[in-house]
Design a protein around this motif. Structure first.
Motif, short mmCIF file in Angstrom:
data_model
loop_
_atom_site.label_atom_id
_atom_site.label_comp_id
_atom_site.label_asym_id
_atom_site.label_seq_id
_atom_site.Cartn_x
_atom_site.Cartn_y
_atom_site.Cartn_z
N GLY A 66 -6.22 5.03 10.90
CA GLY A 66 -6.07 5.39 9.48
C GLY A 66 -7.06 4.63 8.60
O GLY A 66 -7.68 5.20 7.70
N ALA A 100 -4.11 9.13 13.62
CA ALA A 100 -3.38 8.48 12.52
C ALA A 100 -2.26 9.36 11.97
O ALA A 100 -1.51 8.94 11.09
N LYS A 139 -2.56 3.54 15.49
CA LYS A 139 -2.51 4.54 14.42
C LYS A 139 -3.00 3.96 13.09
O LYS A 139 -3.70 4.62 12.33
N LYS A 140 -2.58 2.73 12.83
CA LYS A 140 -3.01 2.04 11.59
C LYS A 140 -4.52 1.89 11.54
O LYS A 140 -5.16 2.17 10.53
N VAL A 156 -1.33 -3.03 5.94
CA VAL A 156 -2.23 -4.05 6.52
C VAL A 156 -2.53 -5.10 5.44
O VAL A 156 -2.78 -4.75 4.29
N PHE A 175 -1.30 1.60 4.77
CA PHE A 175 -1.14 1.39 6.22
C PHE A 175 -0.44 0.07 6.54
O PHE A 175 -0.33 -0.32 7.70
N GLU A 224 1.66 2.05 17.35
CA GLU A 224 1.63 2.06 15.88
C GLU A 224 0.41 1.30 15.34
O GLU A 224 -0.16 1.67 14.32
N GLU A 225 0.04 0.21 16.00
CA GLU A 225 -1.14 -0.57 15.58
C GLU A 225 -2.40 0.30 15.66
O GLU A 225 -3.25 0.27 14.78
N CYS A 273 -12.49 -1.98 5.86
CA CYS A 273 -11.82 -1.31 6.98
C CYS A 273 -12.62 -1.42 8.27
O CYS A 273 -12.04 -1.57 9.35
#
Lengths: 311, 311
Positions: free
Chosen positions: B143, B176, B139-140, B55, B53, B136-137, B18
């Motif tokens: 997260g 997030a 927020k991901k 990803v 998420f 939104e990106e 991450c």
């Protein structure tokens, strides 16, 4: 709260001393119990800088066993205080290559910029309010940091200079009210060039560092000058002292680098068990262990990596 | 611009993966040509986080010879990519103890906090504008960083947890939109506890690191669980595998640490040439190489320093 000891490397130079004083100022302001120290005698340049800004010499620190320490402008134990391995290391801020191992995680900030004062300068600037800019103490600290940057980058002529050094120096010079800071830098370097009352041995060892290349001990002393005539007259003495130091310290090679900032190059004087390693490293034949190396100015960036590779 | 490869340590965990994805996001936004990679197979916890998420898994990186690299969440070459010594290292960001030597100055940022995602989180947060908070990106990424912090600090139960970890996690959870983040953390850890389809060998080696204590090679594998019953049932198998791995890798000691987050302690399984070193390190007698160590949860902070001292 236990006292924190802040210091730069042995053979204290302007960057080491000024970064220690400035970082101490920042941490004190944040309520920490810290004090700046030096690990050796100050050179003429550094004394001139401290006098100019009316700042006292930091106290000499002999041994750090059991003390809580912050290391500035160095990370190798050889260049640090006595018994550093028995100290509590809290943090390292540096701009040199890393050669460091420790038994637990600590705070480390290394950036490949021209001076430690550049890094401390950025931290210092991020602390300041508009009100601070009128404070005489703040002006002094800005002046010290500027001096450290100018000294270590040889007034931006060293190959280690980055855009960040120039930007930070520019802002600091405005705060310190030093408009013509290039002139100030040259004034500083001239102090270093005057070796009339310095013994040849001290000239070599004053700003010297010991390295280990492929298991072989190499000492490299350096003097940066604007005028090399005084030093070059001592060629025979330089070689004699290099021989003595090599024997005393059991070195593989003992080197003196005389950097001429205006010529943008360095004379290198070498006493070694194997001159071919040096001739290979710099692709240049030496005359009895002496050579002028164009463009070679930084021990850290131009000399040590080349020798490490050749060894 | 040459591509920059960003990756965490071998035996990729949630913090490594991450932090690499998030730092890549930050540097791309600043116009750099960067890509996040993983050095190994992902564990169930990390897969769960990436799926949550939405990803994609970073690509596997086999060898970095000649590549320009940024190392996250590690600094020791043993834990890094193959041929890392032949790569161009640009930067290191980490929260582990330092054991690093390189031939030239590079950017290094190490802070003694609970996770690398905490450090990247601070950099990430300093980048954000008010507008970004609705993205939104963004927020991901928040997260993912939150997941890395929760994973490495065992939802703040590990002794490595600092106030900074909790503060950064708190801000990230708001961005997030993950209100009950302690619950989210436990959900993650449960994924790690489920070892039903994992071979004992992989359970030991999945999150393992090799160390050298006083010249002796020691491998330490660790599994953090909320429920240790599945793993404890495999005691005999664990010792068999430890013996095999010890022989194959020519180790002095081969160790498996089963950390129970709820019991706030770890079972340690040891196959070694000298059990007395371990009994001395943790001041506890073992039963045939097995012992429960109360309060011992972090390999980095509770285990490695004690062993280093004892060896």
């Amino acid at each position: 709260m236990e006292k924190i000891y802040i210091f730069g490397h042995k053979n204290a130079d302007t960057d080491s001393v000024c970064s220690a004083i400035a970082y101490t100022w920042v941490l004190k302001r944040n309520g920490l119990n810290v004090e700046a120290y030096r690990l050796g005698k100050l050179n003429k340049e550094t004394k001139f800088v401290l006098e100019k800004f009316g700042v006292e010499e930091p106290e000499l620190l002999e041994d750090v066993e059991g003390k809580t320490c912050i290391l500035l402008d160095h990370n190798e134990f050889k260049q640090s205080a006595n018994n550093i391995e028995k100290a509590e290391i809290l943090e390292i801020i540096d701009h040199h290559k890393m050669n460091f191992s420790w038994h637990k995680p600590i705070a480390i900030l290394v950036r490949p910029v021209g001076s430690t004062c550049t890094i401390i300068g950025e931290i210092f600037l991020s602390e300041l309010t508009d009100e601070d800019l009128k404070d005489e103490e703040v002006k002094k600290i800005a002046g010290l940091l500027l001096a450290g940057i100018l000294s270590d980058t040889l007034v931006f002529k060293s190959s280690t200079t980055t855009g960040i050094d120039i930007n930070i120096a520019d802002i600091l010079s405005q705060i310190a009210d030093i408009e013509d800071f290039e002139n100030f830098g040259e004034e500083m370097l001239k102090k270093k060039s005057d070796i009339s009352d310095i013994k040849t041995r001290d000239m070599i060892l004053g700003d010297s560092k010991e390295f280990e290349f492929n298991g072989k001990k190499v000492l490299i002393g350096q003097l940066e000058v604007l005028d090399d005539s005084q030093a070059l007259e001592r060629e025979n003495e330089i070689f004699e002292e290099l021989k003595k130091i090599k024997q005393e310290k059991g070195l593989h090679s003992c080197v003196f680098v005389l950097t001429n900032v205006l010529k943008e190059g360095s004379y290198m004087f070498v006493v070694t068990d194997d001159i071919s390693l040096f001739e290979k490293a710099f692709d240049k034949k030496s005359e009895n262990g002496k050579a002028f190396l164009e463009g070679i100015m930084s021990r850290k960036k131009d000399i040590v990596p080349k020798l490490e590779k050749a060894f």
